[in-house]
Design an enzyme around this catalytic site. Structure first.
Site, short mmCIF file in Angstrom:
data_model
loop_
_atom_site.label_atom_id
_atom_site.label_comp_id
_atom_site.label_asym_id
_atom_site.label_seq_id
_atom_site.Cartn_x
_atom_site.Cartn_y
_atom_site.Cartn_z
N ARG A 32 -1.32 13.48 -4.30
CA ARG A 32 -0.41 13.30 -5.44
C ARG A 32 1.02 13.63 -5.04
NH1 ARG A 32 -3.65 11.83 -9.28
NH2 ARG A 32 -5.73 12.77 -9.41
N ASP A 33 1.95 12.79 -5.52
CA ASP A 33 3.36 13.05 -5.26
C ASP A 33 3.77 14.34 -5.97
OD1 ASP A 33 5.93 11.01 -4.35
OD2 ASP A 33 6.40 12.80 -5.51
N ILE A 34 4.55 15.16 -5.29
CA ILE A 34 4.96 16.46 -5.82
C ILE A 34 5.94 16.30 -6.99
CG2 ILE A 34 7.00 16.89 -4.38
CD1 ILE A 34 5.79 19.70 -3.81
N ASN A 90 9.07 2.41 0.65
CA ASN A 90 10.51 2.43 0.87
C ASN A 90 10.80 2.46 2.37
OD1 ASN A 90 11.29 2.51 -1.88
ND2 ASN A 90 10.69 4.66 -1.97
N HIS A 103 4.48 5.51 4.10
CA HIS A 103 3.67 5.84 2.92
C HIS A 103 3.83 4.74 1.89
CE1 HIS A 103 7.63 7.78 2.57
NE2 HIS A 103 7.56 7.58 1.26
N HIS A 105 3.61 4.23 -2.18
CA HIS A 105 3.53 4.88 -3.49
C HIS A 105 2.61 4.03 -4.38
CE1 HIS A 105 7.32 7.42 -3.10
NE2 HIS A 105 7.53 6.53 -2.15
P1 AMP Z 1 10.21 8.22 -0.22
O1 AMP Z 1 11.43 8.64 -1.00
O2 AMP Z 1 9.79 6.81 -0.46
O3 AMP Z 1 10.34 8.57 1.24
O4 AMP Z 1 9.00 9.08 -0.81
C1 AMP Z 1 8.76 10.40 -0.45
C2 AMP Z 1 8.00 11.01 -1.56
O5 AMP Z 1 7.41 12.20 -1.09
C3 AMP Z 1 8.83 11.39 -2.80
O6 AMP Z 1 8.37 10.68 -3.93
C4 AMP Z 1 8.62 12.90 -2.91
O7 AMP Z 1 8.53 13.34 -4.25
C5 AMP Z 1 7.32 13.09 -2.17
N1 AMP Z 1 7.12 14.42 -1.60
C6 AMP Z 1 8.02 15.17 -0.93
N2 AMP Z 1 7.47 16.34 -0.54
C7 AMP Z 1 6.17 16.30 -0.96
C8 AMP Z 1 5.08 17.21 -0.87
N3 AMP Z 1 5.17 18.40 -0.24
N4 AMP Z 1 3.89 16.85 -1.44
C9 AMP Z 1 3.77 15.67 -2.08
N5 AMP Z 1 4.77 14.77 -2.20
C10 AMP Z 1 5.95 15.08 -1.65
#
Ligand code: AMP
Length: 117
Positions: A32-34, A90, A103, A105
């Site tokens: 899950r996204d944080i 992205n 990754h 989303h």
């Molecule tokens: P992006 O901006 O497409 O590189 O997505 C990176 C995503 O990682 C963002 O939506 C952040 O909220 C998410 N993220 C960053 N740190 C963590 C973490 N420790 N655990 C889960 N998601 C994270």
């Protein structure tokens, strides 16, 4: 020290940093996204370090196919298989990529807006 030693998502894949993992298998981890941007917001990542879609090569084709199929399975498990969802990856600054580990989303659980700009 290798790139993956410092990479946030490599560390999550290894279990060095806690995350809410919803799937692990076949070289793919999903958690899950944080900072969720929709009621369902899961990140699906390859266990191997790949910087982003721009770094993919022919050898990764099977992995990426599996990753997308895993995303669709997770969507069903999360109860949004029928209502719909969006997959986003992205790449680079204009897209706002903040973690340089490939990754996808998985976003859903609400009506998602377009356009993005
Ligand atoms: P992006 O901006 O497409 O590189 O997505 C990176 C995503 O990682 C963002 O939506 C952040 O909220 C998410 N993220 C960053 N740190 C963590 C973490 N420790 N655990 C889960 N998601 C994270």
């Amino acid at each position: 020290m290798t790139a993956s030693d410092q990479c946030l998502f490599c560390r999550i894949v290894r279990g060095d940093i806690p995350a809410t993992v919803v799937y692990k298998g076949d070289g793919i981890t999903a958690f899950r996204d944080i900072s969720p941007q929709s009621p369902v917001h899961v990140l699906i990542v390859p266990d191997v370090h790949i910087g982003g879609v721009a770094d993919l090569d022919l050898a990764n084709d099977e992995l990426i196919g599996r990753l997308i199929r895993v995303a669709a399975n997770i969507a069903r498990e999360e109860g949004i298989g029928a209502s719909g969802y969006r997959l986003i990856s992205n790449q680079g600054a204009d897209a706002g990529q903040s973690v340089p580990h490939l990754h996808v989303h998985l976003l859903g659980g609400a009506r998602l807006r377009l356009p993005l700009v």
